[in-house]
Write a protein that holds these residues in place. Structure first.
Motif, short mmCIF file in Angstrom:
data_model
loop_
_atom_site.label_atom_id
_atom_site.label_comp_id
_atom_site.label_asym_id
_atom_site.label_seq_id
_atom_site.Cartn_x
_atom_site.Cartn_y
_atom_site.Cartn_z
N CYS A 179 0.84 -1.19 0.00
CA CYS A 179 0.00 0.00 0.00
C CYS A 179 0.88 1.24 0.00
CB CYS A 179 -0.90 -0.01 1.22
SG CYS A 179 -2.05 1.37 1.29
N ILE A 180 0.65 2.14 -0.95
CA ILE A 180 1.35 3.42 -1.05
C ILE A 180 0.27 4.50 -1.02
CG2 ILE A 180 2.98 4.81 -2.39
CD1 ILE A 180 4.12 2.10 -1.57
N SER A 181 0.03 5.08 0.13
CA SER A 181 -1.09 6.03 0.22
C SER A 181 -0.81 7.09 1.27
CB SER A 181 -2.39 5.30 0.55
OG SER A 181 -2.31 4.70 1.84
N GLN A 182 -1.39 8.26 1.06
CA GLN A 182 -1.21 9.35 2.01
C GLN A 182 -2.43 10.27 2.01
OE1 GLN A 182 1.20 9.37 4.14
NE2 GLN A 182 0.51 11.22 5.16
N TYR A 203 7.06 8.03 -5.49
CA TYR A 203 6.74 6.64 -5.77
C TYR A 203 7.97 5.75 -5.88
CZ TYR A 203 5.06 2.49 -8.17
OH TYR A 203 4.80 1.18 -8.52
N GLU A 204 9.08 6.30 -6.38
CA GLU A 204 10.27 5.48 -6.61
C GLU A 204 11.16 5.34 -5.38
OE1 GLU A 204 11.58 6.08 -11.10
OE2 GLU A 204 10.97 7.97 -10.18
N GLN A 205 10.73 5.92 -4.25
CA GLN A 205 11.48 5.80 -3.01
C GLN A 205 10.79 4.83 -2.06
OE1 GLN A 205 11.31 10.25 -2.67
NE2 GLN A 205 13.41 10.00 -1.93
N LYS A 216 15.66 9.30 7.42
CA LYS A 216 16.67 9.27 6.36
C LYS A 216 17.67 8.15 6.61
CE LYS A 216 20.04 12.17 3.94
NZ LYS A 216 20.65 13.53 3.87
N GLN A 217 18.15 8.04 7.85
CA GLN A 217 19.12 7.00 8.20
C GLN A 217 18.52 5.61 8.06
OE1 GLN A 217 20.55 7.97 12.13
NE2 GLN A 217 21.72 9.74 11.42
N LEU A 218 17.23 5.49 8.26
CA LEU A 218 16.56 4.19 8.14
C LEU A 218 16.28 3.82 6.68
CD1 LEU A 218 14.02 4.38 11.11
CD2 LEU A 218 15.97 2.81 10.89
N GLY A 219 16.61 4.71 5.76
CA GLY A 219 16.48 4.38 4.35
C GLY A 219 15.17 4.73 3.71
N ALA A 220 14.33 5.56 4.40
CA ALA A 220 13.03 5.90 3.84
C ALA A 220 13.16 6.64 2.52
CB ALA A 220 12.23 6.73 4.84
N MET A 221 14.23 7.41 2.36
CA MET A 221 14.40 8.22 1.15
C MET A 221 15.18 7.50 0.06
SD MET A 221 14.13 9.97 4.05
CE MET A 221 13.34 11.39 4.79
N GLU A 222 15.62 6.28 0.33
CA GLU A 222 16.40 5.53 -0.65
C GLU A 222 15.51 5.07 -1.81
OE1 GLU A 222 19.73 4.97 -0.59
OE2 GLU A 222 19.76 6.29 1.17
N LYS A 223 16.14 4.76 -2.93
CA LYS A 223 15.41 4.23 -4.08
C LYS A 223 14.82 2.86 -3.72
CE LYS A 223 16.12 7.05 -7.71
NZ LYS A 223 15.07 7.52 -8.64
N TRP A 224 13.57 2.65 -4.10
CA TRP A 224 12.94 1.36 -3.90
C TRP A 224 13.37 0.41 -5.01
CZ3 TRP A 224 10.90 -2.12 -1.00
CH2 TRP A 224 10.05 -3.10 -1.50
N ASP A 225 13.73 -0.81 -4.62
CA ASP A 225 14.11 -1.84 -5.58
C ASP A 225 12.85 -2.55 -6.07
OD1 ASP A 225 15.09 -3.91 -7.07
OD2 ASP A 225 16.29 -4.80 -5.45
N PHE A 226 12.40 -2.22 -7.27
CA PHE A 226 11.15 -2.76 -7.77
C PHE A 226 11.21 -4.26 -8.05
CE2 PHE A 226 10.49 1.73 -8.35
CZ PHE A 226 9.15 1.89 -8.06
N GLN A 227 12.42 -4.81 -8.10
CA GLN A 227 12.53 -6.26 -8.28
C GLN A 227 12.10 -7.03 -7.04
OE1 GLN A 227 13.07 -7.64 -11.29
NE2 GLN A 227 12.94 -5.48 -11.87
N LYS A 228 12.03 -6.35 -5.91
CA LYS A 228 11.60 -7.01 -4.68
C LYS A 228 10.11 -7.34 -4.71
CE LYS A 228 14.96 -4.93 -1.49
NZ LYS A 228 15.10 -4.06 -0.29
N PHE A 229 9.36 -6.56 -5.45
CA PHE A 229 7.91 -6.77 -5.49
C PHE A 229 7.37 -6.26 -6.81
CE2 PHE A 229 3.43 -5.90 -4.56
CZ PHE A 229 3.06 -7.03 -3.84
N GLN A 230 7.15 -7.16 -7.74
CA GLN A 230 6.55 -6.81 -9.02
C GLN A 230 5.07 -7.21 -8.98
OE1 GLN A 230 7.71 -5.59 -12.47
NE2 GLN A 230 8.69 -4.43 -10.83
N PRO A 231 4.17 -6.24 -8.86
CA PRO A 231 2.75 -6.56 -8.73
C PRO A 231 2.16 -7.09 -10.03
CG PRO A 231 3.06 -4.19 -8.86
CD PRO A 231 4.43 -4.79 -8.78
N ASP A 232 1.24 -8.02 -9.90
CA ASP A 232 0.47 -8.47 -11.05
C ASP A 232 -0.56 -7.41 -11.43
OD1 ASP A 232 1.61 -11.15 -11.19
OD2 ASP A 232 0.61 -11.46 -9.28
N VAL A 233 -1.11 -6.75 -10.42
CA VAL A 233 -2.10 -5.70 -10.64
C VAL A 233 -1.75 -4.49 -9.78
CG1 VAL A 233 -4.54 -5.06 -10.48
CG2 VAL A 233 -3.91 -7.39 -11.12
N ILE A 234 -1.84 -3.32 -10.38
CA ILE A 234 -1.70 -2.06 -9.63
C ILE A 234 -3.05 -1.35 -9.65
CG2 ILE A 234 -0.58 0.19 -9.52
CD1 ILE A 234 1.82 -1.05 -10.95
#
Length: 348
Positions: A179-182, A203-205, A216-234
């Motif tokens: 879930c990516i929502s705000q 979206y890409e973080q 920031k130190q916990l990596g919230a602003m880092e690039k998200w690795d989309f290979q970790k989760f490729q959704p079948d449906v968005i």
């Protein structure tokens, strides 16, 4: 006798939602992020670390698909009992979910899972039938899912990650979902017209909309690795806040097209459903036209616009947001739509 397990020591542990990748500990940023496991035990506990300045986090405990607890988490470290005094010979599926969304205005916001304590054993999890990603605003964050209908206070309590169309649909489909929502944010701007409060910008973080040095130190602003989760449906449910935040529909339409392009680059095989309509349909023509323009310009046929049912009198929760019945109607439509498209989806 109870045994202690660091998160990295638990076999068959499933991490739910976007995280920084670390199991020491597991840091939960987004709505409905958490852990899932199967355990044969009489009792099980999870040690949690929490911090906040204003908005305390809440968590949900779900046992065999049923919400058993919804808890406010205090500051500091504490142990939460997921269940106890149960029959030992039954395998139970347990989820612990972050109930509340990310809080950009609270730089101290923190929720981490440190270890599990149980007298039993962990067993393999079933392979999910589908992978979903759900992108949205306050509706997708479950705002209004808790509290009396006349309650208008905005705080942690008003959110609910379980009495929510995303959770309902995922459960019916046998899916895991991110879930990516705000709350208050849109595809182009916020409900107040702030163009920096738009989901596509982050979206890409991992969870780039958070603030503060610790996040920031916990990596919230880092690039998200989309290979970790490729959704079948968005499922994208954005536009409600844009309708009140701006009158410039050309810019909203362009933002929709640009976001669809970004989604496609990041998720090459996903089927994308752009949904809208649970709190009115003022800018429906703009959104539907933008989706059509994107498809025409790119030739991408794995994208579709879906009109959602408006929330009717008697279907509202707190804060004039959709309540249980409204979320239930939307979940039903999404389940039917996704099942129609199953033959086009990549097998998990």
């Amino acid at each position: 006798m109870l045994s202690h397990y660091q998160m990295k020591e638990i076999p068959y542990l499933r991490i739910l939602g976007r995280t920084n990748g670390s199991l020491e500990p597991v840091t939960l940023f987004w709505t409905a992020s958490g852990i899932e496991l199967n355990v044969k035990a009489t009792e099980i506990w999870v040690k949690i670390r929490s911090d906040y300045d204003v908005f305390e986090p809440w968590v949900d405990v779900i046992v065999d698909g049923v919400l058993s607890q919804r808890l406010m988490v205090n500051k500091g470290e504490q142990e939460i009992c997921l269940f106890r005094n149960m029959e030992r010979d039954k395998v139970r599926n347990v989820k612990l979910l972050r109930d509340t969304p990310a809080f950009p205005t609270d730089e101290k916001t923190l929720l981490q899972l440190l270890e599990v304590e149980t007298d039993g054993e962990f067993l393999p999890l079933e392979t999910p039938k589908l992978r979903l990603e759900v992108i949205g605003d306050s509706i997708t964050s479950g705002e209004g899912g808790s509290g009396a209908g006349e309650e208008m206070t905005w705080n942690s309590f008003c959110f609910n990650a379980v009495d929510n169309y995303a959770y309902m649909a995922a459960k019916e489909l046998g899916a895991v979902y991110n879930c990516i929502s705000q709350s208050g944010w849109g595809v182009f701007c916020s409900w107040e017209g702030n163009e920096q409060q738009a989901i596509p910008l982050y979206y890409e973080q991992v969870c780039g909309l958070l603030n503060g040095e610790r996040n920031k130190q916990l990596g919230a602003m880092e690039k998200w690795d989309f290979q970790k989760f490729q959704p079948d449906v968005i499922v994208v449910n954005l536009g409600t806040n844009d309708s009140s935040g701006t009158k410039n529909m050309d810019r909203v339409g362009k933002a929709v097209e640009d976001f669809l392009r970004k989604l496609r680059v990041c998720n090459p095989e996903s089927y994308i459903l752009w949904c809208y309509g649970m709190l009115g349909a003022e800018i429906l023509p703009t959104l539907e036209k933008a989706v059509g323009n994107y498809k025409r310009k790119t030739g991408d046929e794995r994208v579709e616009f879906v009109k959602l049912p408006d929330t009717q009198e008697g279907e509202f929760g707190s804060r004039q947001h959709p309540g249980h019945r409204s979320h239930e109607k939307t979940a039903k439509i999404l389940v039917e739509k996704i099942q129609e498209k199953m033959t086009l989806l990549v097998t998990p």
